[in-house]
Design a protein around this motif. Sequence first.
Motif, PDB file in Angstrom:
ATOM      1  N   GLY A   1      32.984  69.263  76.368  1.00 39.06           N
ATOM      2  CA  GLY A   1      34.095  69.120  75.434  1.00 39.06           C
ATOM      3  C   GLY A   1      33.934  69.986  74.197  1.00 39.06           C
ATOM      4  O   GLY A   1      33.024  70.799  74.099  1.00 39.06           O
ATOM      5  N   THR A   2      34.834  69.776  73.253  1.00 38.08           N
ATOM      6  CA  THR A   2      34.791  70.540  72.007  1.00 38.08           C
ATOM      7  C   THR A   2      34.082  69.739  70.923  1.00 38.08           C
ATOM      8  O   THR A   2      34.096  68.507  70.935  1.00 38.08           O
ATOM      9  CB  THR A   2      36.206  70.927  71.529  1.00 38.08           C
ATOM     10  N   HIS A   3      33.482  70.459  70.004  1.00 31.75           N
ATOM     11  CA  HIS A   3      32.774  69.833  68.884  1.00 31.75           C
ATOM     12  C   HIS A   3      33.330  70.358  67.566  1.00 31.75           C
ATOM     13  O   HIS A   3      32.638  70.391  66.560  1.00 31.75           O
ATOM     14  CB  HIS A   3      31.274  70.129  68.983  1.00 31.75           C
ATOM     15  N   ALA A   4      34.600  70.790  67.595  1.00 29.42           N
ATOM     16  CA  ALA A   4      35.226  71.430  66.439  1.00 29.42           C
ATOM     17  C   ALA A   4      35.186  70.558  65.187  1.00 29.42           C
ATOM     18  O   ALA A   4      35.131  71.077  64.072  1.00 29.42           O
ATOM     19  CB  ALA A   4      36.664  71.817  66.762  1.00 29.42           C
ATOM     20  N   SER A   5      35.169  69.253  65.341  1.00 33.19           N
ATOM     21  CA  SER A   5      35.112  68.371  64.165  1.00 33.19           C
ATOM     22  C   SER A   5      33.790  68.508  63.421  1.00 33.19           C
ATOM     23  O   SER A   5      33.679  68.106  62.267  1.00 33.19           O
ATOM     24  CB  SER A   5      35.334  66.917  64.583  1.00 33.19           C
ATOM     25  N   GLU A   6      32.782  69.092  64.064  1.00 32.76           N
ATOM     26  CA  GLU A   6      31.463  69.274  63.437  1.00 32.76           C
ATOM     27  C   GLU A   6      31.392  70.544  62.584  1.00 32.76           C
ATOM     28  O   GLU A   6      30.439  70.738  61.842  1.00 32.76           O
ATOM     29  CB  GLU A   6      30.369  69.334  64.506  1.00 32.76           C
ATOM     30  N   TYR A   7      32.370  71.443  62.705  1.00 31.90           N
ATOM     31  CA  TYR A   7      32.326  72.699  61.945  1.00 31.90           C
ATOM     32  C   TYR A   7      33.716  73.094  61.424  1.00 31.90           C
ATOM     33  O   TYR A   7      34.174  74.204  61.648  1.00 31.90           O
ATOM     34  CB  TYR A   7      31.720  73.842  62.782  1.00 31.90           C
TER      35      TYR A   7
END
Length: 117
Positions: free
Chosen positions: A55-61
Amino acid sequence: MAWWIHDHLPYASLYFFAKLGAFNIGLHEAPERRIDSYAPPKGCLTRPGMANHGGTHASEYPGFPQLVRKTLTHSASATEGQSMSGSLAQVGIHPLPRCNNVVSNEHIDDLRDKEGV
C-alpha cells in the motif's frame, strides 16, 4: 524519508543510522524491500510479510519531496522560504545557509567542527 523511498524507488534494503541522518540504500536485481533502523524507532520497520509492507504510506511524508526541493533550490520567496525552513525544522531537517561556495569535503569538515559533530 524511509516510507517515501519505499513507495517510490526499487530498493533492496534500507538502513537508517542515528548520527547525521545517515542511511544506506542497497540495490539488488531481486530486491527484498526491507527497512531496518538503528535510530528510533529501532529495529525492522518493514519487510515482506509485514502488514505495513504494501500500500501507500503517503501520510508518513506529507509535502515531501516538494517541500524539500523548494527549500534546497531556494525557488520560494523569502517569506515562503522562512516558513518552509520552519516546517523542515519540525521534521528534523535544517538547511544550511547559502554561502555561495563550492561544497567540498574540507568545507563539510569545517562545518562539522563548528557544530561539534
